[in-house]
Design a protein around this motif. Structure first.
Motif, mmCIF file in Angstrom:
data_model
loop_
_atom_site.group_PDB
_atom_site.id
_atom_site.type_symbol
_atom_site.label_atom_id
_atom_site.label_comp_id
_atom_site.label_asym_id
_atom_site.label_seq_id
_atom_site.Cartn_x
_atom_site.Cartn_y
_atom_site.Cartn_z
ATOM 1 N N ASP A 72 0.384 1.914 -3.408
ATOM 2 C CA ASP A 72 1.808 2.260 -3.400
ATOM 3 C C ASP A 72 2.267 2.687 -2.013
ATOM 4 O O ASP A 72 3.444 2.534 -1.669
ATOM 5 C CB ASP A 72 2.155 3.310 -4.469
ATOM 6 C CG ASP A 72 1.335 4.577 -4.377
ATOM 7 O OD1 ASP A 72 0.231 4.555 -3.820
ATOM 8 O OD2 ASP A 72 1.810 5.617 -4.886
ATOM 9 N N ASP A 73 1.343 3.167 -1.166
ATOM 10 C CA ASP A 73 1.681 3.410 0.242
ATOM 11 C C ASP A 73 2.095 2.100 0.910
ATOM 12 O O ASP A 73 3.047 2.066 1.702
ATOM 13 C CB ASP A 73 0.480 3.978 1.014
ATOM 14 C CG ASP A 73 -0.035 5.290 0.455
ATOM 15 O OD1 ASP A 73 -0.643 5.277 -0.630
ATOM 16 O OD2 ASP A 73 0.183 6.336 1.102
ATOM 17 N N ASN A 87 -6.534 8.290 -0.493
ATOM 18 C CA ASN A 87 -6.913 7.188 -1.369
ATOM 19 C C ASN A 87 -8.245 6.560 -0.965
ATOM 20 O O ASN A 87 -8.864 5.844 -1.756
ATOM 21 C CB ASN A 87 -5.812 6.129 -1.388
ATOM 22 C CG ASN A 87 -4.584 6.615 -2.146
ATOM 23 O OD1 ASN A 87 -4.701 7.309 -3.151
ATOM 24 N ND2 ASN A 87 -3.410 6.271 -1.651
ATOM 25 N N ILE A 94 3.162 10.913 2.240
ATOM 26 C CA ILE A 94 2.841 10.302 0.950
ATOM 27 C C ILE A 94 1.321 10.303 0.696
ATOM 28 O O ILE A 94 0.810 9.477 -0.049
ATOM 29 C CB ILE A 94 3.450 8.878 0.834
ATOM 30 C CG1 ILE A 94 3.011 7.970 1.998
ATOM 31 C CG2 ILE A 94 4.968 8.956 0.778
ATOM 32 C CD1 ILE A 94 3.530 6.522 1.888
ATOM 33 N N GLY A 95 0.651 11.254 1.332
ATOM 34 C CA GLY A 95 -0.771 11.487 1.086
ATOM 35 C C GLY A 95 -0.999 12.988 1.012
ATOM 36 O O GLY A 95 -0.049 13.773 0.931
ATOM 37 N N ASP A 124 -1.720 7.482 3.432
ATOM 38 C CA ASP A 124 -3.143 7.233 3.150
ATOM 39 C C ASP A 124 -3.294 5.891 2.426
ATOM 40 O O ASP A 124 -3.767 5.845 1.296
ATOM 41 C CB ASP A 124 -3.737 8.378 2.303
ATOM 42 C CG ASP A 124 -3.091 8.506 0.931
ATOM 43 O OD1 ASP A 124 -1.899 8.115 0.781
ATOM 44 O OD2 ASP A 124 -3.764 8.985 -0.007
ATOM 45 N N ASN A 178 -2.210 14.072 -4.607
ATOM 46 C CA ASN A 178 -2.015 14.475 -3.202
ATOM 47 C C ASN A 178 -2.149 15.990 -3.026
ATOM 48 O O ASN A 178 -2.690 16.449 -2.024
ATOM 49 C CB ASN A 178 -0.653 14.003 -2.679
ATOM 50 C CG ASN A 178 -0.617 12.505 -2.461
ATOM 51 O OD1 ASN A 178 -1.664 11.859 -2.306
ATOM 52 N ND2 ASN A 178 0.583 11.941 -2.460
ATOM 53 N N ASP A 211 4.880 6.331 -4.218
ATOM 54 C CA ASP A 211 5.251 6.524 -2.812
ATOM 55 C C ASP A 211 6.569 5.832 -2.466
ATOM 56 O O ASP A 211 7.294 6.290 -1.569
ATOM 57 C CB ASP A 211 4.122 6.027 -1.893
ATOM 58 C CG ASP A 211 2.872 6.903 -2.010
ATOM 59 O OD1 ASP A 211 2.987 8.050 -2.484
ATOM 60 O OD2 ASP A 211 1.783 6.428 -1.631
#
Ligand code: BDR
Ligand code: CA
Length: 327
Positions: A18-19, A43, A129-130, A14, A175, A249
């Motif tokens: 950091d993604d 995000n 990672i979301g 998302d 998350n 992430d």
């Protein structure tokens, strides 16, 4: 530039500051072969996170399929926080992705995840990672994938290490909070999940000096990471008194590439789906739940220096290959 053979990874994301850093890390790190990206709300709204994914993939030289996923949680309305930690555009309010078209895919994220796992039994690592909505939908539609996936690593949760229980709420990590039902279902499935939560990711701080040095030395990629993270760094300074920011992430991505940096515990894990503690991850006494893993320790110095070194090596390789192409 071709990536080396290695773990075959679907990144569910998302983006997200950091993604973005995790994507660059996965692009650069040896031993990982990114197969595709799937997007999810979190995000920012789904159009924005999907546009950002397309922008970042192009910017980092990744020619990958991108499958658009869930616009909101399995139940209820999407929670939109008043403080947008990642900016209104998900990339620190820079507007860098505004000219990028939203990717259009006929196959939704959950279906792409299920199809890819079934077509490659035992080979696919899922890195989420979301919010976990796409993974939960894949499981609901195609439960057989639980026995076919190689591993599932999720950035999410907080299990109380050194008093860490939440960020978006005192008791909940973002998350898991954004889709607690999905998180609960993913952790209840009989597939091997490792949760990389705030217990370890809050230790993974890229200092201002390190971010500035990446901006100076790592060309356009370093400059981009610097630009998108200015407001994010201010928020960490104001609320956590940190001179730098957490790269949650990247920590989850590093668990895939360098699992030896982490210590883990095993437990059946549930996520509260209602009430005052919605989104809270807890050790479940339900004997029907599978035992999963969560990280409770990390060598954060090695993780951060590894992140910097891996991106540095990638940027140098990339520059060298550009020089060769133009001579
Ligand atoms: C997680 O929530 C998002 O804000 C970040 O991108 C990360 O995935 C941290 O709680
Ligand atoms: Ca994220």
């Amino acid at each position: 530039m071709r990536q080396e053979a290695g773990k075959l990874v679907i990144l569910d994301t998302d983006p997200g500051i950091d993604d973005a850093m995790a994507l660059l890390y996965l692009r650069a790190v040896p031993g990982i072969r990114l197969h595709s990206l799937t997007t999810v709300f979190g995000n920012a709204d789904i159009e924005t996170t999907s546009r950002n994914a397309a922008f970042l993939a192009a910017r980092f030289g990744l020619d990958l399929p991108i499958h658009v996923g869930a616009a909101g949680p399995l139940e209820g309305e999407r929670h939109v926080p008043s403080l947008k930690v990642h900016g209104a555009d998900g990339l620190g309010g820079t507007g860098v992705a505004s000219g990028t078209p939203v990717p259009r895919s006929t196959v939704p994220a959950w279906q792409h995840i299920a199809d890819t796992i079934s077509a490659n039994p035992g080979r696919v690592s899922l890195l989420a990672i979301g919010p976990l909505t796409n993974l939960a939908l894949a499981l609901r539609h195609r439960p057989e994938i639980a026995a076919q996936v190689h591993e599932v690593v999720v950035m999410g949760g907080a299990f109380g290490t050194r008093g860490r229980h939440g960020n978006i709420r005192p008791h909940a990590e973002a998350n898991f909070f954004y889709d607690p039902r999905a998180a609960d279902e993913v952790l209840a499935a009989s597939w091997p999940v490792t949760a990389v939560g705030l217990d370890v990711s809050a230790d993974c701080i890229l200092s201002s000096a390190q971010a500035a040095s990446m901006a100076r030395c790592f060309g356009e990629s370093g400059e981009l990471l610097w630009a998108i993270s200015r407001d994010y760094a201010d928020i960490y300074r104001k609320f956590d008194g940190i001179d730098g920011f957490c790269i949650h992430d990247v920590a989850a991505a590093a668990r895939l590439a360098s699992p030896e940096l982490f210590s883990v515990q095993q437990a059946a894990i549930g996520v509260k789906t209602s009430g005052n503690h919605t989104g809270n991850a807890y050790r479940s006494a339900d004997a029907m739940r599978p035992v999963q893993s969560f990280c409770d320790g990390v060598d954060s110095d090695r993780l951060i220096s590894g992140f910097i070194d891996i991106v540095a090596a990638f940027v140098a390789r990339d520059a060298a290959s550009e020089r060769i192409e133009t001579t």
